[in-house]
Scaffold this motif. Structure first.
Motif, short mmCIF file in Angstrom:
data_model
loop_
_atom_site.label_atom_id
_atom_site.label_comp_id
_atom_site.label_asym_id
_atom_site.label_seq_id
_atom_site.Cartn_x
_atom_site.Cartn_y
_atom_site.Cartn_z
N SER A 141 -42.48 38.07 -18.18
CA SER A 141 -43.08 36.82 -17.72
C SER A 141 -43.20 35.87 -18.78
O SER A 141 -43.63 35.92 -19.90
N GLU A 180 -53.73 42.39 -10.09
CA GLU A 180 -52.95 42.79 -11.41
C GLU A 180 -53.13 41.61 -12.29
O GLU A 180 -53.71 40.54 -11.80
N LEU A 181 -52.83 41.58 -13.54
CA LEU A 181 -52.85 40.64 -14.28
C LEU A 181 -51.26 40.58 -15.11
O LEU A 181 -50.85 41.41 -15.76
N ASP A 182 -50.80 39.34 -15.20
CA ASP A 182 -49.59 39.00 -15.80
C ASP A 182 -49.56 39.30 -17.08
O ASP A 182 -50.57 39.02 -17.93
N PHE A 183 -48.25 39.50 -17.48
CA PHE A 183 -48.04 39.54 -19.18
C PHE A 183 -48.41 38.30 -19.78
O PHE A 183 -48.14 37.35 -19.42
N HIS A 184 -49.13 38.51 -20.96
CA HIS A 184 -49.78 37.30 -21.54
C HIS A 184 -50.28 37.43 -22.80
O HIS A 184 -50.26 38.55 -23.46
N ARG A 222 -49.43 41.12 -27.16
CA ARG A 222 -48.99 40.71 -25.58
C ARG A 222 -49.17 42.19 -24.74
O ARG A 222 -49.15 43.19 -25.21
N HIS A 223 -49.88 41.66 -23.57
CA HIS A 223 -50.52 42.57 -22.80
C HIS A 223 -50.62 42.13 -21.20
O HIS A 223 -50.38 41.07 -21.05
N GLY A 224 -50.84 43.04 -20.34
CA GLY A 224 -50.87 42.63 -18.90
C GLY A 224 -51.67 43.96 -18.37
O GLY A 224 -51.93 44.88 -18.86
#
Length: 397
Positions: free
Chosen positions: A2, A266-270, A329-331
């Protein structure tokens, strides 16, 4: 992957972004001496400047008792960067000098927004009746696991390493909170959310990516979280996150997020709007929700490909914390059953953010910068070898 928007993850969905202003120092690190005023005080001119590097052994004044437009911790952090001849002047003189610098880089619209946010917080604090007043102040023996508390009290690299696991470069996990404190914090958040529904009070959510959760600072926990950052996270960040401003943390954004049925899934890649992020699972029964990490990146390379050695997944354990750079970077994968609640503390350094503006090479921590630097070095070595070989062949002929 993303698309990422670095350093833009703390805006409220309902309001304009609220940010703690950065401070600015001259690019060349020069400082300008300003002659004393007639009364012996240091005159403050429009060209106020800071030193490029801090005086590490200087003990700054405490600014908590002053009514200022900016977080008192910003002044304490900036004071180490004042010109040497100002360090021992009166607190009032230093405040005026630093305030002029801050105001120079904070437009009036931003100051108005900060003031409105203060008023918003005050309205909540005056009207919301806390359920567990004892968790609004720091009680370390009650909050923390004995192993964590012992390591922080010893305050040595050896004691820190005795409780930390580093399953992936730059990611540290450890047992941190006691179960009873986790339960009380969860029930306090649930009580606050009930109060929101009953009073129909419109609140700011933690960031643009989470539709559920609350900002703990907004309903009275700011002082406790300041203590958490200064007394318990800073000792670790000074050792393990120096390249990310871990030794100059001066503000935070503390919040709780909720995942599961009828919550965020969930949590998007950021990347986070922090220099150092503390993420603690507060419990509840759940499945899924693992964090996935994909390498540290600077702004320029935030969307570059992931290298195989940068892939890491982390499964939450109630009461356990994970500490990592905000640039990592993580999600979060979907929470497939139950509900998961996590406490997050985004720890920030205004000094690091300002000095970063004048840097071009981040190979000390950015995985892509480091990879490109190694590639340039490899090509340089190869070119040198080729040139030497040509010379040898020429001399032999």
């Amino acid at each position: 992957m993303s698309p990422l928007e670095p350093n833009q993850r703390h805006e409220s969905k309902d309001t304009e972004p609220y940010t703690i202003p950065n401070t600015t120092m001259p690019q060349n690190g020069s400082l300008e001496r300003i002659p004393p005023a007639s009364n012996g005080a240091m005159a403050v001119a429009g060209s106020n400047s800071l030193r490029a590097s801090p005086k590490q052994d200087h003990k700054p004044d405490d600014y908590d008792d002053l009514q200022l437009e900016f977080n008192p911790l910003v002044f304490s952090s900036l004071e180490r960067y004042l010109p040497f001849h100002m360090l021992n002047l009166s607190r009032d003189v230093k405040v005026q000098y630093m305030r002029n610098i801050l105001l120079r880089y904070m437009p009036e619209s931003e100051r108005i927004r900060v003031q409105k946010h203060k008023e918003y917080r005050q309205k909540i604090i005056l009207n919301y009746p806390p359920l567990h007043k004892e968790i609004y102040a720091m009680h370390a023996e009650f909050f923390f696991a004995p192993s964590f508390l012992r390591a922080i009290k010893e305050n040595t690299i050896e004691s820190f390493k005795s409780i930390l696991a580093e399953p992936c470069r730059g990611i540290y996990s450890f047992e941190m909170l006691q179960p009873q404190f986790c339960e009380m914090l969860v029930s306090e958040v649930e009580n606050f959310e009930r109060w929101i529904r009953e009073t129909k009070f419109r609140i700011m959510r933690p960031n643009t990516m989470n539709q559920y959760g609350v900002v703990l600072d907004d309903f009275g926990m700011e002082t406790m979280l300041d203590r958490l950052m200064n007394d318990f996270i800073c000792p670790l960040s000074r050792v393990f996150f120096t390249e990310f401003g871990g030794s100059t943390l001066d503000s935070h954004h503390g919040f709780v997020v909720e995942y599961g049925i009828n919550r965020d899934v969930e949590l998007d890649f950021h990347v986070d709007d922090s220099e150092v992020t503390l993420n603690i699972c507060l419990g509840n029964q759940f499945s899924g929700g693992e964090l996935f990490f994909r390498g540290v990146r600077c702004d320029e390379h935030v969307n570059t490909d992931t290298q195989s050695e940068e892939v890491f997944d982390y499964a939450h354990v109630p009461g356990h914390a994970i500490l990592h750079s905000g640039r990592h970077r993580h999600g979060a994968r979907p929470t497939t059953s139950g509900n998961r609640i996590n406490l997050l503390l985004w720890c920030r350094s205004s000094t690091f953010r300002e000095t970063k503006k004048y840097q071009r090479d981040f190979s000390s921590w950015c995985g892509e910068c480091r990879r490109k630097k190694k590639e340039r070095e490899r090509m340089s070595v190869a070119a040198t070898k080729e040139e030497l070989l040509k010379r040898e062949l020429k001399s032999a002929s």
